[in-house]
Motif scaffolding. Structure first.
Motif, short mmCIF file in Angstrom:
data_model
loop_
_atom_site.label_atom_id
_atom_site.label_comp_id
_atom_site.label_asym_id
_atom_site.label_seq_id
_atom_site.Cartn_x
_atom_site.Cartn_y
_atom_site.Cartn_z
N VAL A 159 -27.17 -17.35 -26.71
CA VAL A 159 -25.74 -17.44 -26.42
C VAL A 159 -25.06 -16.14 -26.82
O VAL A 159 -25.34 -15.57 -27.88
CB VAL A 159 -25.08 -18.62 -27.16
CG1 VAL A 159 -23.56 -18.60 -26.97
CG2 VAL A 159 -25.65 -19.95 -26.69
N SER A 160 -24.17 -15.67 -25.94
CA SER A 160 -23.35 -14.50 -26.25
C SER A 160 -21.91 -14.82 -25.86
O SER A 160 -21.65 -15.24 -24.73
CB SER A 160 -23.84 -13.27 -25.47
OG SER A 160 -22.97 -12.17 -25.66
N ILE A 161 -20.99 -14.64 -26.81
CA ILE A 161 -19.57 -14.87 -26.54
C ILE A 161 -18.80 -13.66 -27.06
O ILE A 161 -18.73 -13.42 -28.26
CB ILE A 161 -19.05 -16.15 -27.22
CG1 ILE A 161 -19.87 -17.36 -26.77
CG2 ILE A 161 -17.58 -16.37 -26.90
CD1 ILE A 161 -19.49 -18.66 -27.46
N GLY A 168 -10.61 -10.63 -31.95
CA GLY A 168 -11.72 -11.52 -32.23
C GLY A 168 -11.45 -12.89 -31.63
O GLY A 168 -10.36 -13.19 -31.15
N ILE A 169 -12.48 -13.73 -31.66
CA ILE A 169 -12.39 -15.08 -31.11
C ILE A 169 -12.73 -16.08 -32.19
O ILE A 169 -13.68 -15.88 -32.96
CB ILE A 169 -13.37 -15.26 -29.93
CG1 ILE A 169 -13.15 -14.17 -28.87
CG2 ILE A 169 -13.22 -16.64 -29.30
CD1 ILE A 169 -14.21 -14.17 -27.78
N ASP A 180 -30.74 -17.18 -30.71
CA ASP A 180 -30.24 -15.82 -30.49
C ASP A 180 -28.74 -15.91 -30.20
O ASP A 180 -28.34 -16.49 -29.20
CB ASP A 180 -30.98 -15.19 -29.31
CG ASP A 180 -30.67 -13.71 -29.13
OD1 ASP A 180 -29.51 -13.31 -29.35
OD2 ASP A 180 -31.58 -12.95 -28.76
N LEU A 181 -27.92 -15.33 -31.09
CA LEU A 181 -26.47 -15.48 -30.96
C LEU A 181 -25.78 -14.13 -31.14
O LEU A 181 -26.02 -13.42 -32.11
CB LEU A 181 -25.95 -16.47 -32.01
CG LEU A 181 -24.45 -16.77 -32.02
CD1 LEU A 181 -24.00 -17.37 -30.69
CD2 LEU A 181 -24.09 -17.71 -33.17
N VAL A 182 -24.92 -13.79 -30.16
CA VAL A 182 -24.10 -12.58 -30.22
C VAL A 182 -22.65 -13.02 -30.07
O VAL A 182 -22.30 -13.67 -29.08
CB VAL A 182 -24.47 -11.59 -29.10
CG1 VAL A 182 -23.56 -10.36 -29.15
CG2 VAL A 182 -25.93 -11.17 -29.20
N VAL A 183 -21.80 -12.67 -31.04
CA VAL A 183 -20.42 -13.16 -31.02
C VAL A 183 -19.43 -12.09 -31.49
O VAL A 183 -19.77 -11.22 -32.29
CB VAL A 183 -20.24 -14.42 -31.90
CG1 VAL A 183 -20.87 -15.63 -31.24
CG2 VAL A 183 -20.82 -14.20 -33.29
N THR A 184 -18.20 -12.21 -30.98
CA THR A 184 -17.07 -11.43 -31.46
C THR A 184 -16.15 -12.41 -32.19
O THR A 184 -15.61 -13.32 -31.56
CB THR A 184 -16.31 -10.77 -30.31
OG1 THR A 184 -17.20 -9.93 -29.57
CG2 THR A 184 -15.16 -9.92 -30.84
N HIS A 205 -26.02 -11.18 -34.03
CA HIS A 205 -25.25 -9.95 -33.95
C HIS A 205 -23.77 -10.31 -33.92
O HIS A 205 -23.32 -11.03 -33.03
CB HIS A 205 -25.63 -9.15 -32.70
CG HIS A 205 -26.94 -8.44 -32.82
ND1 HIS A 205 -27.23 -7.27 -32.15
CD2 HIS A 205 -28.05 -8.72 -33.57
CE1 HIS A 205 -28.46 -6.87 -32.46
NE2 HIS A 205 -28.97 -7.73 -33.31
N VAL A 206 -23.03 -9.80 -34.90
CA VAL A 206 -21.63 -10.19 -35.08
C VAL A 206 -20.74 -8.96 -35.12
O VAL A 206 -21.03 -8.00 -35.84
CB VAL A 206 -21.45 -11.00 -36.38
CG1 VAL A 206 -19.97 -11.34 -36.59
CG2 VAL A 206 -22.29 -12.26 -36.36
N THR A 207 -19.65 -9.02 -34.36
CA THR A 207 -18.60 -8.02 -34.46
C THR A 207 -17.33 -8.74 -34.87
O THR A 207 -16.94 -9.73 -34.26
CB THR A 207 -18.36 -7.31 -33.11
OG1 THR A 207 -19.55 -6.62 -32.73
CG2 THR A 207 -17.22 -6.30 -33.23
N ILE A 208 -16.70 -8.26 -35.94
CA ILE A 208 -15.43 -8.82 -36.38
C ILE A 208 -14.35 -7.78 -36.08
O ILE A 208 -14.34 -6.70 -36.65
CB ILE A 208 -15.46 -9.18 -37.87
CG1 ILE A 208 -16.53 -10.24 -38.12
CG2 ILE A 208 -14.09 -9.69 -38.33
CD1 ILE A 208 -16.67 -10.67 -39.56
N LEU A 209 -13.48 -8.13 -35.15
CA LEU A 209 -12.46 -7.19 -34.70
C LEU A 209 -11.25 -7.21 -35.63
O LEU A 209 -11.09 -8.13 -36.44
CB LEU A 209 -12.05 -7.52 -33.27
CG LEU A 209 -13.11 -7.19 -32.21
CD1 LEU A 209 -12.61 -7.56 -30.82
CD2 LEU A 209 -13.48 -5.71 -32.24
N PRO A 210 -10.38 -6.19 -35.53
CA PRO A 210 -9.25 -6.06 -36.46
C PRO A 210 -8.47 -7.36 -36.66
O PRO A 210 -8.12 -8.05 -35.71
CB PRO A 210 -8.38 -5.00 -35.79
CG PRO A 210 -9.36 -4.15 -35.05
CD PRO A 210 -10.41 -5.10 -34.55
#
Length: 304
Positions: A159-161, A168-169, A180-184, A205-210
């Motif tokens: 899953v990728s979101i 961010g979401i 397997d997980l890719v998220v913002t 894989h994680v991205t945390i936006l401002p």
């Protein structure tokens, strides 16, 4: 003198397929489906490949949704749906097609849903996506700031979101087969929830936006970390964290990663003022407990 006339069906299968390679798959299916048995057989591979619905006019998609898509939907295994530049595409799709009943054999689904005026239609579509029982891979790019999914598929492992905007979401998932997980994400709290819930993850894989400072890891209650310790991510081997909106201390990073007892690949991009990141002994002391790690990268994005 009589000129020779070459008819389309006199071409070999190979030449017809070569001609089709210059066309979009959706156009091939729309043009040649159900003309005759031979053409149906020749273009059969297009039903198994990725059907791309993108950059279509209102009238074009309306026509496809009334005839072509319903006639081939059950044979499609992969679908890419892109609503960019396609006004009211989601509205037509939700009104004309029972998505979960038509695409019953979808295994790979890629959704690009970036029109902020379509938020209600996005929710309707996602409620149908949840009922796809054969789904193995789900990839969503969305303008929404919150996503909640509870799929019935027990085969969904990837899953990728991601966000189409600079935000961010808030993500809430009930898909415990995911590996397997890719998220913002919006904040670290959401990351902790994911680590607590998905203990079978292999890759994260994680991205945390401002975000605002009050949502930073400094204000996550300490017992949240204790919960992580009680539920170690024992299968997680690949962890990537990008978080440049929070001054993450070295201790916080250790607390977050320590439960990942099988980690092999670690990548961290962060903003750090903590001097402990520059002390070799701190790293040696910490990583000595991680004999499994064979690849590590750290990037400090702090700008003074």
């Amino acid at each position: 003198m009589t000129s020779a006339i070459t008819r389309f069906l006199t071409f070999s299968d190979e030449i017809i397929l070569n001609i089709c390679s210059y066309l979009r798959p959706i156009d091939v299916l729309h043009s040649f489906t159900r003309l005759n048995r031979r053409l149906n057989k020749i273009i059969a591979q297009y039903r198994k490949e990725c059907l791309i619905i993108s950059d279509l006019s209102y009238s074009r998609f309306l026509s496809l949704s009334e005839w072509t898509i319903p006639s081939i939907g059950s044979q499609i295994r992969s679908l890419l749906l892109n609503t960019k530049h396609s006004l009211n595409l989601l509205k037509i799709l939700n009104e004309k097609i029972e998505f979960d009943e038509l695409f019953v054999n979808i295994e790979h689904l890629f959704l690009i849903l970036i029109d902020q005026n379509d938020n209600d239609e996005i929710d309707i579509l996602l409620s149908k996506v949840e009922r796809l029982q054969m789904l193995c891979e789900l990839d969503i790019v969305t303008c929404k700031d919150s996503i909640s999914l509870d799929t019935v598929s027990d085969q969904l492992i990837k899953v990728s979101i991601k966000s189409s905007l600079d935000q961010g979401i808030s993500i809430h998932l009930s898909m415990y087969t995911i590996k397997d997980l890719v998220v913002t994400l919006k904040d670290v709290t959401n990351l902790i929830d994911i680590l607590n819930s998905f203990t079978n993850l292999r890759r994260l894989h994680v991205t945390i936006l401002p975000i605002h400072l009050q949502n930073s890891i400094k204000n996550v209650q300490k017992n949240s970390f204790d919960i992580i310790r009680s539920k170690p991510s024992e299968y997680l081997v690949d962890f990537h964290l990008k978080i440049d909106s929070i001054d993450l201390s070295f201790t916080d990073l250790r607390t977050l990663i320590n439960p990942m007892t099988s980690l092999k690949i670690l990548s961290v991009v962060l903003r750090a003022n903590d001097g402990n990141y520059l002390v070799d002994e701190q790293w040696i002391d910490w990583l000595s407990d991680f004999s499994t790690i064979n690849q590590i990268s750290l990037f400090n994005s702090n700008k003074k």
